[in-house]
Design a protein around this motif. Sequence first.
Motif, PDB file in Angstrom:
ATOM      1  N   GLY A 168      43.001  45.448  44.975  1.00 14.66           N
ATOM      2  CA  GLY A 168      42.004  44.437  44.666  1.00 14.66           C
ATOM      3  C   GLY A 168      40.856  44.443  45.658  1.00 14.66           C
ATOM      4  O   GLY A 168      39.694  44.281  45.284  1.00 14.66           O
ATOM      5  N   LEU A 169      41.180  44.654  46.933  1.00 15.89           N
ATOM      6  CA  LEU A 169      40.127  44.706  47.939  1.00 15.89           C
ATOM      7  C   LEU A 169      39.249  45.938  47.749  1.00 15.89           C
ATOM      8  O   LEU A 169      38.029  45.886  47.858  1.00 15.89           O
ATOM      9  N   LEU A 170      39.881  47.048  47.422  1.00 16.49           N
ATOM     10  CA  LEU A 170      39.118  48.272  47.225  1.00 16.49           C
ATOM     11  C   LEU A 170      38.226  48.141  46.005  1.00 16.49           C
ATOM     12  O   LEU A 170      37.093  48.594  45.989  1.00 16.49           O
ATOM     13  N   LEU A 171      38.765  47.516  44.961  1.00 18.58           N
ATOM     14  CA  LEU A 171      38.006  47.316  43.738  1.00 18.58           C
ATOM     15  C   LEU A 171      36.791  46.443  44.002  1.00 18.58           C
ATOM     16  O   LEU A 171      35.719  46.658  43.449  1.00 18.58           O
ATOM     17  N   ALA A 172      36.985  45.452  44.858  1.00 18.32           N
ATOM     18  CA  ALA A 172      35.911  44.490  45.102  1.00 18.32           C
ATOM     19  C   ALA A 172      34.852  45.025  46.049  1.00 18.32           C
ATOM     20  O   ALA A 172      33.752  44.485  46.114  1.00 18.32           O
ATOM     21  N   SER A 173      35.176  46.081  46.787  1.00 16.57           N
ATOM     22  CA  SER A 173      34.249  46.548  47.814  1.00 16.57           C
ATOM     23  C   SER A 173      33.477  47.773  47.340  1.00 16.57           C
ATOM     24  O   SER A 173      34.036  48.687  46.742  1.00 16.57           O
ATOM     25  N   GLY A 174      32.197  47.783  47.572  1.00 13.06           N
ATOM     26  CA  GLY A 174      31.400  48.966  47.349  1.00 13.06           C
ATOM     27  C   GLY A 174      30.994  49.220  45.913  1.00 13.06           C
ATOM     28  O   GLY A 174      30.263  50.164  45.639  1.00 13.06           O
ATOM     29  N   LEU A 175      31.410  48.394  44.972  1.00 10.38           N
ATOM     30  CA  LEU A 175      31.107  48.664  43.579  1.00 10.38           C
ATOM     31  C   LEU A 175      29.865  47.930  43.109  1.00 10.38           C
ATOM     32  O   LEU A 175      29.300  48.270  42.078  1.00 10.38           O
ATOM     33  N   PHE A 176      29.468  46.918  43.815  1.00 11.36           N
ATOM     34  CA  PHE A 176      28.397  46.074  43.336  1.00 11.36           C
ATOM     35  C   PHE A 176      27.271  46.018  44.367  1.00 11.36           C
ATOM     36  O   PHE A 176      27.494  46.150  45.563  1.00 11.36           O
ATOM     37  N   THR A 177      26.074  45.774  43.878  1.00 16.13           N
ATOM     38  CA  THR A 177      24.914  45.762  44.764  1.00 16.13           C
ATOM     39  C   THR A 177      24.179  44.431  44.698  1.00 16.13           C
ATOM     40  O   THR A 177      22.985  44.354  44.943  1.00 16.13           O
ATOM     41  N   ALA A 178      24.915  43.391  44.331  1.00  8.38           N
ATOM     42  CA  ALA A 178      24.286  42.072  44.242  1.00  8.38           C
ATOM     43  C   ALA A 178      23.732  41.657  45.601  1.00  8.38           C
ATOM     44  O   ALA A 178      24.269  41.999  46.643  1.00  8.38           O
ATOM     45  N   SER A 179      22.624  40.957  45.585  1.00  5.12           N
ATOM     46  CA  SER A 179      22.007  40.514  46.828  1.00  5.12           C
ATOM     47  C   SER A 179      22.831  39.382  47.428  1.00  5.12           C
ATOM     48  O   SER A 179      23.843  38.968  46.878  1.00  5.12           O
ATOM     49  N   ALA A 180      22.368  38.896  48.566  1.00  7.11           N
ATOM     50  CA  ALA A 180      23.083  37.816  49.246  1.00  7.11           C
ATOM     51  C   ALA A 180      23.313  36.658  48.282  1.00  7.11           C
ATOM     52  O   ALA A 180      22.466  36.352  47.434  1.00  7.11           O
ATOM     53  N   GLN A 181      24.455  36.030  48.409  1.00  7.63           N
ATOM     54  CA  GLN A 181      24.838  34.992  47.451  1.00  7.63           C
ATOM     55  C   GLN A 181      23.861  33.826  47.439  1.00  7.63           C
ATOM     56  O   GLN A 181      23.394  33.369  48.466  1.00  7.63           O
ATOM     57  N   TYR A 215      48.771  17.534  45.430  1.00 10.82           N
ATOM     58  CA  TYR A 215      49.758  18.597  45.224  1.00 10.82           C
ATOM     59  C   TYR A 215      49.033  19.927  45.021  1.00 10.82           C
ATOM     60  O   TYR A 215      48.261  20.080  44.075  1.00 10.82           O
ATOM     61  N   SER A 216      49.273  20.891  45.872  1.00  9.23           N
ATOM     62  CA  SER A 216      48.726  22.223  45.662  1.00  9.23           C
ATOM     63  C   SER A 216      49.625  22.979  44.687  1.00  9.23           C
ATOM     64  O   SER A 216      50.684  22.481  44.276  1.00  9.23           O
ATOM     65  N   LEU A 217      49.222  24.196  44.306  1.00 10.21           N
ATOM     66  CA  LEU A 217      49.971  24.965  43.320  1.00 10.21           C
ATOM     67  C   LEU A 217      49.987  26.439  43.694  1.00 10.21           C
ATOM     68  O   LEU A 217      49.007  26.977  44.229  1.00 10.21           O
ATOM     69  N   SER A 218      51.082  27.100  43.379  1.00 13.52           N
ATOM     70  CA  SER A 218      51.151  28.553  43.496  1.00 13.52           C
ATOM     71  C   SER A 218      50.695  29.151  42.176  1.00 13.52           C
ATOM     72  O   SER A 218      51.140  28.723  41.106  1.00 13.52           O
ATOM     73  N   LEU A 219      49.791  30.129  42.231  1.00 16.13           N
ATOM     74  CA  LEU A 219      49.130  30.666  41.044  1.00 16.13           C
ATOM     75  C   LEU A 219      49.460  32.138  40.835  1.00 16.13           C
ATOM     76  O   LEU A 219      49.305  32.949  41.745  1.00 16.13           O
ATOM     77  N   ASP A 220      49.905  32.476  39.615  1.00 17.64           N
ATOM     78  CA  ASP A 220      50.038  33.872  39.191  1.00 17.64           C
ATOM     79  C   ASP A 220      48.849  34.177  38.303  1.00 17.64           C
ATOM     80  O   ASP A 220      48.574  33.450  37.345  1.00 17.64           O
ATOM     81  N   CYS A 221      48.129  35.269  38.602  1.00 14.38           N
ATOM     82  CA  CYS A 221      46.824  35.463  37.974  1.00 14.38           C
ATOM     83  C   CYS A 221      46.486  36.947  37.817  1.00 14.38           C
ATOM     84  O   CYS A 221      47.010  37.798  38.547  1.00 14.38           O
ATOM     85  N   ASP A 222      45.604  37.237  36.871  1.00 14.38           N
ATOM     86  CA  ASP A 222      45.033  38.574  36.716  1.00 14.38           C
ATOM     87  C   ASP A 222      43.812  38.674  37.632  1.00 14.38           C
ATOM     88  O   ASP A 222      42.877  37.872  37.527  1.00 14.38           O
ATOM     89  N   VAL A 223      43.834  39.660  38.519  1.00  8.36           N
ATOM     90  CA  VAL A 223      42.679  39.860  39.410  1.00  8.36           C
ATOM     91  C   VAL A 223      42.065  41.242  39.223  1.00  8.36           C
ATOM     92  O   VAL A 223      41.312  41.712  40.062  1.00  8.36           O
ATOM     93  N   SER A 224      42.401  41.898  38.111  1.00  7.84           N
ATOM     94  CA  SER A 224      41.925  43.267  37.886  1.00  7.84           C
ATOM     95  C   SER A 224      40.532  43.311  37.273  1.00  7.84           C
ATOM     96  O   SER A 224      40.018  44.390  36.987  1.00  7.84           O
ATOM     97  N   GLU A 225      39.919  42.157  37.054  1.00 10.17           N
ATOM     98  CA  GLU A 225      38.593  42.103  36.451  1.00 10.17           C
ATOM     99  C   GLU A 225      37.496  42.371  37.477  1.00 10.17           C
ATOM    100  O   GLU A 225      37.626  42.014  38.643  1.00 10.17           O
ATOM    101  N   ALA A 226      36.408  42.965  37.008  1.00  9.98           N
ATOM    102  CA  ALA A 226      35.246  43.161  37.883  1.00  9.98           C
ATOM    103  C   ALA A 226      34.640  41.832  38.300  1.00  9.98           C
ATOM    104  O   ALA A 226      33.900  41.757  39.286  1.00  9.98           O
TER     105      ALA A 226
END
Length: 372
Positions: free
Chosen positions: A7-20, A245-256
């Motif tokens: 997930g970290l590799l996917l998120a890094s280096g793929l996008f060129t968006a400017s500062a948030q 109350y906080s929650l533990s989350l199972d989620c899909d993170v494979s999206e761009a």
Amino acid sequence: MKKLYIGLLLASGLFTASAQNYEFQDVIDLDRLPVISQDITGTCWSFSTSSFLESEIIRLTGKEIDLSEMYQARTTYPLKAENYVMRQGKANFSEGALAHDVMNSITKFGLVPNSVFNGLNDGESKHNHTEMVSVLEAMLKTYAENPGRKLSTNWKQAIHAVLDIYLGSIPTKFEYEGKNYTPKSFAEFAKIKPENYVTLTSFTHEENYKPFILNIPDNFSNGSMYNLPLDEFIANIDNALANGYSLSLDCDVSEATFSGKYGIAFIPEKEEDVKTGLGEIITEKNITPEFRQQEYENLSTTDDHLMHIVGKVKDQKGNMYYKVKNSWGTDEKKVANGGYVYMSVAYMKLKAISVLVHKDGILKETKKKLGL
């Protein structure tokens, strides 16, 4: 489960968006311990649920206890191994598991603090399970294929021996803050009672308000979850957070559109906004139960990663996001927001597989329908 550090590799280096351009403000910010990294392991299920339990201990006792994530992994691996061997290799064996597997581990084996069991050998400072998992997989394949036609009585001890070497032996007694405990008595000290926690989800192929077993690879233990209509599923997440109350989350993170690097997760209405939304507010897609189900059944939504929902934030236009504590560390070169991801409501509706929560955090009318 996919290799979670991808997930970290996917998120890094793929996008060129400017500062948030986003401007976020806390709306709900629940107690929790600092963000840490699961390093090179697939044990997000233990990191996220342990973080969730740390928040529960704060809520229940006021104490901050750094729990051992690797104790739950160490006690769960033999169960996954047995499932694989006794099904003769026709089952999933991987680093992955689900939040309810941590609760199952607590029921059988209790809890221990990280100071007692950190899963690291002398001289190690980071977790890396690559070699260990490869060794275990090779061993289990041999046992499942059973070349001698009669499985020896030694295989379970052999698996434990490998786990002892790489992670450490399971502690039976220990001292914490001047008092002696067993793992089970420590769980009692922390006031964690697994029977008080339930898993909620939302899919249309099963009856609402009934428990069912979701067919995803990491549900090796066949844990059940309660099915809710989608809006009620989200309403219960909101109710839990609003009441502490906080929650533990199972989620899909494979999206761009899930980015640890930018600290944001969203579902754009327009395809051309996939990159734009990383840095600025965009219009999001309306998520219906039918679309959610479609994306699950065509495998666009998959069981990838577990995290910890600890609050809510809003942007400058008033749009709400869930504040999600991740386990990819805090390196500013790799992650934003100090390791938190701000997840839009649309993303939660579409990509959340399930949540684990204390039953008292559930809406009263929902609890009644579920018979809790």
